[in-house]
Every structure is written in structure tokens, then in C-alpha cells.
Design an enzyme around this catalytic site. Structure first.
Site, PDB file in Angstrom:
ATOM      1  NE  ARG A 169      35.933  40.071  10.480  1.00  0.00           N
ATOM      2  CZ  ARG A 169      35.965  41.373  10.220  1.00  0.00           C
ATOM      3  NH1 ARG A 169      36.048  41.801   8.965  1.00  0.00           N
ATOM      4  NH2 ARG A 169      35.908  42.257  11.204  1.00  0.00           N
ATOM      5  CG  HIS A 175      37.702  50.641   7.076  1.00  0.00           C
ATOM      6  ND1 HIS A 175      37.245  49.483   7.660  1.00  0.00           N
ATOM      7  CD2 HIS A 175      37.127  50.690   5.847  1.00  0.00           C
ATOM      8  CE1 HIS A 175      36.423  48.858   6.824  1.00  0.00           C
ATOM      9  NE2 HIS A 175      36.345  49.566   5.715  1.00  0.00           N
TER      10      HIS A 175
END
Length: 580
Positions: free
Chosen positions: A468, A412
Site C-alpha cells: 500500500r 491503528h
């Protein structure tokens, strides 16, 4: 107390204090400071408020200030100071330019155009509780709590209508493969602040990242959205104006001072401890401030939980950048730190300054970084962890701590650290060879043939290049087009998707947000890759805490999905097969 610095009035004396018991609906004057930033002067005016008890301890006082609050005003003001039964909650001295008003029970506060409610507590169901909101001259503009409060009734009604109309409809199904496979794509929760589309990428309250960059307020001369603006958008669903962003910045400034006990905890941590572990410890050290924990212990009505959750969210967001900066300076430098300039600088620039960076371009990078990492709908590990822990009515400090623990995982938030390490290894592997598409293609195949993954490429939901990533690429093209590491990232953008497509094992061969961020930070001198996830954590607080406030506002219950065993699955489907 002695005289304060020029232009910063300090309470020097309180006299004539005597008990006073309010009668029902008695009209009493309260002193409400209104801070005028021009000339750093503070003007105080007496306003009228209508108070409906239960009884509070109310003391008449005369307050003297040094220097005078305003050259045109008297240096002595007479009014009423409202105290809770629990004296430990009352600031001492009772007035600075910031006033706390504590109201308990079913107290109602009626205010004038200057919106004293931003400095007063809303309703609470037991004595001794308080919420704090800084009073600023908003020129009639709604503060963040008022703006959110105005949205909640319609949102509750909307959810109720949806449940009544579609309550028995299925959102989707869950296959055995999905149950074993991390519940990928299982539609089993709601999340109001953002939505991730497989083709378009993330939308913040319906707005794409380019739309946010175009519409949200920016710093003077800057091109990236202010972090305060993205929090306002995620929390309220509205694009704020400059006055609202400035008011929110002042709100954060009023809460930004770290408790001494929390500083002591952070400073006691080993400097070789991973920065994410330190950040989590720092957040937990802030938890004793929790208004929500105190409110629940006192037994407030569940309809007001969101108010205390918002209070905690604002405090945590205000203090998190300094906690993170302190960890950086202690872990990688000599521990010295530039004092916080909260209120004077926006969150991104102030965070950069506390870490020791004083480059306007790096300020812009921090604004971009905090914006694009703020939220990514509710199914990712950190967002879901915050939601899950919060569903047990754990306060925002404890809930966000759970999210940080998930964010620290290599699959993550730690991925951006892994990407930069891999890029540096690629650079070493190239040696004296010229960097070409052919040479990089060979190195990428070497990684895959060794049974490893190419970090920074692929995504659980997205099926195109992460927007992003695109935002960061555009920043690099504008500010650092000749950076060698950026050139490598750009060339890998052309090479890796083709290699992964040829290999045929991934559904999305395109780069994600982690493929680029480390190179940008390294360019401006932030080379400590172990720290990168801490900045991710500061950013992710913006979205997850906004969502957590809405969880409490909508009264969402504790999460409790049903689990089954492998044996149950075999028996269930073998039983079905036997009946055919």
C-alpha cells in the site's frame, strides 16, 4: 405534488385506490419503473409477478406523472401497489422513478428478464418488513444482491466440507507470550474477503493490489480502481464489469440521502470535537434505518439475516461519504457543502467534491485511498471489532461503530495523523540545513535515543515494504515528483530501514501504509491531519461490511474465546513441572 424538473417525472395523482386481497398463486401485474439514463427519461412497463401470500394489502391505482414518463408512453399507468401492514414503512407518495415493493411471509416473486427482483424485497418471515433495491436497466447483468446470492450455497457447502474434513485439526498454537502479546500471529478465526501475507502484503480475494489496479474498472481516463468495484470484488469474489459497477453506483445513489434526524445530530456536535468522534456519532445517528434490527425484532429466519445485513451495508456505504464530508466542512471550513452527486460521480470523486475539492488528480487519489485502505484481513483492530460486535447480531451500523472506535486509536488508524506530524517536526528540526541522508539519519537516531518510535515504519504482520505504501509512492512519482515533503518521505525510505536494522529492536524496519498517505493529501490541499483517519474509516467500511455480510451468510456464531488469569497460568505450568 407539483411538477418536477424537466426529465424527472413526479407522481402527481393516485386515484381509484381500493383494497384487494390476493389469492394463492394469483398472477397480478405490478408496475416496475426502469430508469434509462440516456436523456434522463424513465420508461415504465407492466410486468407479471406470481405472489404467494400471506395476505397483503394490495391496492389498485391509477398513477399520473408530470411530465410524462416517456414521450412515446401514456402519462397514466394502471397497476397494483403492494403495501405492508405497517404504513410507516411505505414511501409517500408511493411512486417516484424508484418503486418499493414490500413482500412478507413466504412470498415468492417470479420475475422476467428485467430482473424485477432488484426492486423487490426478498423473502422475509414476518409482515411489515421490506428490503429495497433500485431498479435499473442492467441488460441482463446480475445485480449485487443476486451476484452474492448465487455464491452463498457453494460457500456454505465449502465451509461444511472443510469442517467435516478438518474439524479436529489444529490451525496453530498459542504460547504464553502470544497470550500476553496481543495474540500476534495466533490463527483463531476465518475471514473471507482478504488475506495478509507477510512477504506479499494484502490480497483482496486472492488478488494483489497491482492486480486489482490492472483488472478492476476505472473512471474514464483514470488509472485507479473505482471504490464500487473493490466492494463488488470483496463481497462477491468476482471482478465486476462496467455495467455492474454502474448498477451498484445507482444502488448507492438511491440510498444516499441522509435522514433529517441524522443531519441534526451531526450539526449539533461541537466543531472542535475530534472528527473520528463525530463520525462515530454520525454512524450511530444513521442506525434507526437498520433493516436488520427491524427484521430481528420481527423474528425472521436466521437464514435470511444476510439479506438484511446487506441492505444495511449498502445504506451505510451510500451515506457514509456525505456524513464524513459534512464533518470536514463543519470542523475546518464554514459548514457549506457541495450537494452530493451520487449516481453521477463515483464514490471517490463524489466524496472529494462534497469536501470541496475539484481536481481530477485528487479524485484519482481518493479512489486509490479508498481502495488500498478498504481491508486488511480480519485480525486488525477495526476489522476484528466489526466482526466481534456483529457476532452478537448487532446490526451493521452498531458493528461498524465498534470498528470506528478501534480505528480512532493512535496505534491503528490514527497513525497516519501521527506520521504527518512527525514529518513536519523533522522539517522544522532540519531548519536551514540541507536535507541529506546524513542529516536525516542523525534526526532518526535522535528520535530513537529519546525512547520514541519512528511512526510509519514496521508492521505486526508484514516483513517487507507494505504494498500500500508502494502504490502511494508510484502515485506520487507520477503526479507530484517535485513535492518537497514527498522528497523527504523518499529519502526516509532509504534511511530509516537501515537505522532500525542497526538498532535491532524491530522485525520489520520497512514503511507501512501510514508513512505516505498524509503527504499525498497535504499536497492537494487537505492539510487537516486530524481528519485523515475519517477517510480511513470511510474506506475501511468497504471491506469490513462486505465481510460482515458473509459472517451472516455463513451463519457464524457469537465469538467467545476463553481467557485465563496470570494465576491460572502459573498454577497450570507449575503443576505440570511438579509431576515430572
Amino acid at each position: 405534488m407539483g411538477p418536477g424538473p424537466p426529465g424527472r417525472p413526479t407522481l402527481t395523482r393516485v386515484t381509484d385506490r381500493r383494497p384487494w386481497q390476493p389469492r394463492a398463486q394469483r398472477r397480478v401485474p405490478v408496475v416496475s419503473p426502469r430508469e434509462y439514463r440516456r436523456g434522463r427519461r424513465v420508461c415504465v412497463r407492466v410486468q407479471q409477478a406470481s405472489i404467494a401470500p400471506p395476505p397483503l394489502e394490495v391496492c389498485s391505482y391509477t398513477a399520473s406523472f408530470t411530465p410524462p414518463l416517456d414521450p412515446r408512453a401514456a402519462s397514466t399507468v394502471t397497476g397494483l401497489l403492494i403495501l405492508p401492514p405497517c404504513r410507516s414503512l411505505c414511501p409517500s407518495p408511493p411512486l417516484s422513478p424508484l418503486l418499493w415493493l414490500f413482500l412478507s411471509g413466504s412470498t415468492m416473486l417470479r420475475v422476467g428478464a428485467t430482473r424485477l427482483a432488484r426492486a423487490a424485497a426478498a423473502r422475509s418471515a414476518a409482515p411489515g418488513l421490506g428490503l429495497r433495491f433500485k431498479t435499473t436497466d442492467t441488460s441482463g447483468v446480475l445485480g449485487i444482491k443476486e451476484a452474492l446470492s448465487s455464491k452463498i450455497p457453494a460457500a456454505i457447502a465449502d465451509v461444511k466440507a472443510v469442517r467435516e474434513a478438518y474439524g479436529d485439526e489444529q490451525l496453530g498454537t498459542c504460547t504464553v507470550t502470544q497470550a500476553y502479546g496481543g495474540m500476534r500471529s495466533v490463527k483463531a478465526m476465518t475471514y473471507e474477503t482478504s488475506l495478509l501475507d507477510a512477504e506479499e502484503g494484502i490480497r483482496f480475494r486472492g488478488m494483489t493490489l497491482p492486480e486489482c489496479q490492472a483488472a478492476l474498472p476505472r473512471a474514464p481516463g483514470g488509472g485507479e480502481p473505482l471504490p464500487e468495484a473493490i466492494f463488488w470484488l470483496l463481497l462477491t469474489g468476482d471482478v465486476p464489469n462496467d455495467a455492474q459497477v454502474n448498477a451498484l453506483r445507482e444502488e448507492f445513489a438511491s440510498r444516499s440521502k441522509l435522514p433529517a434526524d441524522a443531519v441534526a445530530v451531526i450539526d449539533a456536535l461541537p466543531t472542535d470535537m475530534h472528527p473520528m468522534t463525530q463520525l462515530n456519532a454520525g454512524v450511530l445517528a444513521l442506525q434507526p434505518q437498520s433493516a436488520m434490527a427491524a427484521a430481528y425484532e420481527k423474528g425472521v429466519h436466521k437464514s435470511t439475516y444476510w439479506e438484511y445485513c446487506l441492505d444495511d451495508a449498502l445504506t451505510l456505504l451510500a451515506q457514509l461519504p456525505e456524513v464524513a464530508a459534512r464533518i470536514y466542512r463543519r470542523s475546518f471550513h464554514d459548514g457549506s457543502m457541495t450537494p452530493s452527486a451520487a449516481g453521477e460521480l463515483d464514490m471517490g470523486a463524489n466524496y472529494a467534491r462534497m469536501m470541496g475539492f475539484d481536481d481530477p488528480k485528487f479524485d484519482e487519489l481518493m479512489r486509490l485511498y479508498l481502495t488500498i485502505h478498504a481491508d486488511h484481513e480480519g485480525g486488525n483492530v477495526s476489522a476484528h471489532a466489526v466482526r466481534l460486535v456483529g457476532s452478537a447480531l448487532s446490526d451493521p451500523f452498531l458493528s461498524f461503530s465498534g470498528g470506528l472506535a478501534g480505528l480512532a486509536g493512535p496505534l491503528h488508524g490514527l497513525a497516519n495523523q501521527e506520521v504527518l506530524r512527525w514529518l513536519m517536526e523533522m522539517k522544522v528540526s532540519l531548519g536551514s540545513k540541507e536535507m541529506t541522508k546524513e542529516s536525516l539519519t542523525g534526526l532518526v537516531w535522535d528520535v530513537l535515543n529519546a525512547g520514541k518510535v519512528v511512526p510509519g515504519f514496521g508492521h505486526a504482520v508484514l516483513r517487507k515494504t507494505d504494498p500500500r505504501y508502494t502504490c502511494q509512492r508510484e502515485f506520487a512519482l507520477k503526479h507530484m515528483p517535485d513535492d518537497e515533503m514527498f522528497k523527504m518521505v523518499s529519502m526516509l525510505y532509504e534511511v530509516v530501514p537501515a537505522v532500525l536494522t542497526e538498532q535491532g529492536k524491530v522485525k520489520n524496519p520497512f514503511p507501512n501504509v501510514d508513512a505516505h498517505s498524509g503527504v499525498l493529501l497535504r499536497h492537494y490541499g487537505l492539510t487537516e491531519a486530524r481528519y485523515y483517519t475519517v477517510m480511513f474509516g470511510v474506506s475501511r467500511a468497504i471491506g469490513t461490511l462486505a465481510s460482515l455480510v458473509w459472517d451472516r451468510a455463513l451463519g457464524l456464531p457469537i465469538e467467545r474465546p476463553k481467557s485465563v488469569t496470570t494465576g491460572w497460568i502459573k498454577a497450570h505450568f507449575e503443576g505440570k513441572a511438579g509431576k515430572k
